[in-house]
Design an enzyme around this catalytic site. Structure first.
Site, PDB file in Angstrom:
ATOM      1  N   LYS A 117       0.828  -1.217   0.000  1.00 38.69           N
ATOM      2  CA  LYS A 117       0.000   0.000   0.000  1.00 38.69           C
ATOM      3  C   LYS A 117       0.852   1.251   0.000  1.00 38.69           C
ATOM      4  O   LYS A 117       0.444   2.275  -0.545  1.00 38.69           O
ATOM      5  CB  LYS A 117      -0.959  -0.006   1.197  1.00 38.69           C
ATOM      6  N   LYS A 199      -6.272 -11.391  -7.660  1.00 36.87           N
ATOM      7  CA  LYS A 199      -7.570 -11.551  -7.006  1.00 36.87           C
ATOM      8  C   LYS A 199      -8.544 -10.467  -7.484  1.00 36.87           C
ATOM      9  O   LYS A 199      -8.137  -9.330  -7.703  1.00 36.87           O
ATOM     10  CB  LYS A 199      -7.336 -11.422  -5.489  1.00 36.87           C
ATOM     11  N   LYS A 202     -12.157  -5.101  -4.943  1.00 39.91           N
ATOM     12  CA  LYS A 202     -13.054  -3.950  -5.052  1.00 39.91           C
ATOM     13  C   LYS A 202     -12.292  -2.649  -5.213  1.00 39.91           C
ATOM     14  O   LYS A 202     -12.855  -1.639  -5.582  1.00 39.91           O
ATOM     15  CB  LYS A 202     -14.024  -3.885  -3.874  1.00 39.91           C
TER      16      LYS A 202
END
Ligand code: TRP
Length: 335
Positions: A117, A199, A202
């Site tokens: 991140k 994966k 969202k």
């Protein structure tokens, strides 16, 4: 009942950081719904974790409410599960701070998610992103959870939670139950439709790779028709050699209950076009009742409010007991 054996407790959560996806449903929430009879289940909306990445306030609020409705529409009965919003239970922030003081700089620096991140949000590497794991440890430990259902990407967070809990218990005695990660026996890891090695997420920037739970049928169909496959025109399950086709098969298998063998036979000698249409249609039908129920619930704000308020009240009671114990152990003067 007093002489009833205490059911094992489960806690998990999803961040309202993006609209829920087909992956959130098949990989997580669908399985949670099946656990309610056997376990004492707590499901959180991790909105405090969500602000570690900058959010548009109105969107975060809308997504949080929608996610409460979607949890229920996916089969999480609020009478049998405790559904709550993390920021509604102040004990999370309170224990999170205490645990920050029992979590080491070095161990936080080694977390894969922090490294990923920080690379993605280089202009906003804030302290919350860094201490994310100790807040998540607080989420889990407050409820003395036995099991934490998580996907593979969150296992490292459950590991560090165990380390923090063991460290704390080592100093003060048995305060926290040491949780185990729980990978449900049936589960599906849904991959992106456009880059099947990743994966379905969202927060993915590529909207075409991701099917949202509440998406319109025509949009779902369009995305499946565009899904990445390969050039050998054969529907066969082989995740290493044929990741795109195998992902579609996996989705079709859970949506229809068919086995891989049945699917291979069904599409033997037919092109990918037919196959992709069939997968799209199965997903449209799978999601239709969920979308309709979510929309119905969203029209009844006072019901949703009563659900998350009751959830926060129950969660606060349980969490408060753990927090009291911790405050006493570390030497805070009783109020
Ligand atoms: N970090 C989790 C995720 O991004 C969400 C989460 C927050 C969570 N607190 C939790 C999951 C506690 C399980 C238990 O998916």
């Amino acid at each position: 009942m007093e002489n009833e054996v205490r059911k094992k407790r489960i806690l998990s959560g999803i961040q309202p950081s993006g609209d829920l996806t087909l992956g959130s449903y098949l990989g997580a929430i669908k399985n949670w719904a099946a656990l309610a009879d056997e376990y004492d289940c707590y499901y959180m909306l991790a909105d405090m974790h969500t602000i570690t990445v900058r959010q548009v306030p109105a969107d975060l609020r809308r997504r949080t409410l929608t996610q409460v409705a979607a949890y229920i529409a996916c089969g999480l009965d609020p009478e049998k599960n405790t559904l709550f919003v993390q920021s509604h239970v102040p004990a999370h922030a309170q224990l999170g701070w205490v645990l920050d003081c029992y979590t080491m700089f070095g161990e936080l620096s080694r977390m894969t998610q922090f490294k990923d991140k920080s690379a993605k949000n280089a202009d906003n590497i804030n302290a919350g992103l860094f201490t994310y794991p100790s807040l998540m440890a607080a989420d889990i430990l407050l409820y003395q959870a036995d099991l934490v259902p998580v996907g593979g990407d969150q296992k490292q967070h459950v590991e560090i939670c165990r380390d923090i809990a063991n460290r704390f218990n080592g100093i003060y005695g048995e305060v926290f139950k040491i949780p185990e990660p729980y990978i449900p026996p049936v589960g599906a890891r849904v991959m992106s439709l456009t880059s099947p090695e990743n994966k379905m997420s969202k927060s993915d920037k590529d909207q075409n790779g991701c099917v949202y739970m509440l998406e319109k049928p025509e949009d779902i169909m369009r995305k499946f028709k565009k899904a990445v496959t390969d050039s050998d025109a054969c529907v066969r399950y082989d995740p290493a050699a044929k990741p795109g086709v195998s992902n579609l098969m996996q989705i079709y298998a859970v949506a229809t209950g068919k086995t891989f063998q049945e699917i291979e036979q069904e599409f033997d000698g037919r092109g990918y076009g037919d196959f992709k249409t069939a997968v799209g249609e199965s997903v449209v039908e799978l999601l239709r009742p969920i979308r309709e129920e979510t929309e119905r619930l969203l029209a009844d704000k006072s019901y949703l409010e009563s659900v998350y308020r009751a959830g926060a009240e129950k969660a606060s009671r349980v969490a408060g007991r753990t927090l009291d114990k911790v405050y006493k152990k570390v030497g805070f003067l009783a109020r």
